[in-house]
Scaffold this motif. Structure first.
Motif, PDB file in Angstrom:
ATOM      1  N   GLN A 108      -4.745  -1.275   1.914  1.00 22.92           N
ATOM      2  CA  GLN A 108      -3.535  -1.893   1.853  1.00 22.92           C
ATOM      3  C   GLN A 108      -2.333  -1.064   1.695  1.00 22.92           C
ATOM      4  O   GLN A 108      -1.356  -0.864   2.444  1.00 22.92           O
ATOM      5  N   ARG A 191       0.936  -4.492 -13.935  1.00 22.31           N
ATOM      6  CA  ARG A 191       1.907  -5.350 -13.266  1.00 22.31           C
ATOM      7  C   ARG A 191       2.609  -4.999 -11.743  1.00 22.31           C
ATOM      8  O   ARG A 191       2.697  -5.505 -10.984  1.00 22.31           O
ATOM      9  N   SER A 194      -0.435  -5.260  -9.064  1.00 17.88           N
ATOM     10  CA  SER A 194      -0.334  -6.906  -8.844  1.00 17.88           C
ATOM     11  C   SER A 194       0.852  -7.167  -7.879  1.00 17.88           C
ATOM     12  O   SER A 194       0.665  -7.764  -6.795  1.00 17.88           O
ATOM     13  N   ILE A 195       2.132  -6.557  -8.053  1.00 18.66           N
ATOM     14  CA  ILE A 195       3.251  -6.798  -7.000  1.00 18.66           C
ATOM     15  C   ILE A 195       2.830  -6.084  -5.732  1.00 18.66           C
ATOM     16  O   ILE A 195       3.145  -6.938  -4.961  1.00 18.66           O
ATOM     17  N   LYS A 197      -0.200  -5.627  -4.503  1.00 18.70           N
ATOM     18  CA  LYS A 197      -1.196  -6.184  -3.883  1.00 18.70           C
ATOM     19  C   LYS A 197      -0.573  -7.451  -3.157  1.00 18.70           C
ATOM     20  O   LYS A 197      -1.409  -7.721  -1.945  1.00 18.70           O
ATOM     21  N   SER A 198       0.313  -8.117  -3.665  1.00 18.39           N
ATOM     22  CA  SER A 198       0.831  -9.391  -3.249  1.00 18.39           C
ATOM     23  C   SER A 198       1.756  -9.226  -1.993  1.00 18.39           C
ATOM     24  O   SER A 198       2.113 -10.318  -1.207  1.00 18.39           O
ATOM     25  N   SER A 199       2.144  -7.943  -1.665  1.00 19.56           N
ATOM     26  CA  SER A 199       3.096  -7.510  -0.444  1.00 19.56           C
ATOM     27  C   SER A 199       2.377  -7.686   0.988  1.00 19.56           C
ATOM     28  O   SER A 199       1.065  -7.481   1.023  1.00 19.56           O
ATOM     29  N   ARG A 200       3.076  -8.223   1.863  1.00 17.28           N
ATOM     30  CA  ARG A 200       2.515  -8.445   3.075  1.00 17.28           C
ATOM     31  C   ARG A 200       2.856  -7.482   4.198  1.00 17.28           C
ATOM     32  O   ARG A 200       2.840  -7.570   5.342  1.00 17.28           O
TER      33      ARG A 200
END
Length: 238
Positions: A108, A191, A194-195, A197-200
């Motif tokens: 990713q 933290r 997590s941020i 990995k949540s990105s598109r």
């Protein structure tokens, strides 16, 4: 795939943070590791350094004496610039291909550990997010003196040769404060992971890459078809 730049100051604990990211399966491309590879005996940069700085910056074995060379470039801005002109193109070339491999492996995002990210500015246009690892000034000085076994005056000179940590933090998307315990640092890393990995954002880049590859394939097919019919017409006209 997108690129995350990780930087900081000398002896702020970037290596510790890098290992934490690796623990979570995040690929890290380390500029310092690559920098050591590109100056190995017989490499292009090795010959250029020998020509520019002479034999005094090498061990008898032919390997680069990084401590001697480091003392020279931290004392002389022009020589530091000369060394960067020699090594940086080779380093960035290796980092580019490492990133390409990560892309085709389906990651990713990838973290590029770039100690001089802001000082050189070469990679800023390619980086989506920036992480700065910082720590208290007294702790940074203490770590550097212990790690490099150097005097306080020499350590301060090394630190002052880099951009200030405050300035780097002001330009960062994430700041990891590495003055406390390892658990505290790890919580901050978790933290950030997590941020990220949540990105598109990676899907946008993969779509662009996919369209580009499709365009190349279509062009090749069109040229092949055009050549086939051209040859067939030429053959029938004989």
């Amino acid at each position: 795939m997108f690129i995350v730049g990780l930087t900081g100051g000398i002896a702020t604990g970037k290596s510790t943070v890098v290992e934490m990211f690796r623990d979570y399966g995040i690929p890290v491309i380390d500029a310092d590791v690559i920098a050591r590879k590109v100056v190995e005996p017989g490499k292009k940069a090795w010959y250029q350094i020998k020509e520019a700085f002479g034999d005094s910056v090498f061990h008898e074995s032919g390997e680069l004496n990084r401590q001697v060379l480091g003392d020279i470039i931290f004392e002389n801005v022009e020589k530091r610039r000369k060394l960067n002109e020699i090594t940086h193109p080779e380093i960035y070339k290796e980092m580019f291909w490492a990133a390409v491999r990560c892309f085709f492996q389906g990651h990713q995002f990838v973290i590029m550990d770039l100690p001089l990210l802001f000082e050189t500015g070469h990679m800023l246009d390619y980086i989506y997010k920036i992480i700065v690892v910082t720590c208290e000034e007294d702790l940074q000085l203490q770590r550097l003196m212990e790690r490099m076994n150097m005097s306080e005056s020499r350590a301060k000179k090394r630190i002052s040769a880099q951009m200030s940590l405050n300035t780097k933090c002001e330009q960062a998307h994430f700041v990891i404060e590495n003055s406390g315990s390892l658990d505290d640092t790890r919580e901050q890393v978790v933290r950030v992971v997590s941020i990220l990995k949540s990105s598109r954002h990676q899907w946008k880049l993969r779509l662009i890459a996919g369209l580009f590859c499709s365009g190349i394939v279509s062009l090749v097919v069109w040229l092949g078809t055009r050549s086939y019919f051209h040859n067939k017409i030429a053959s029938n006209s004989r």
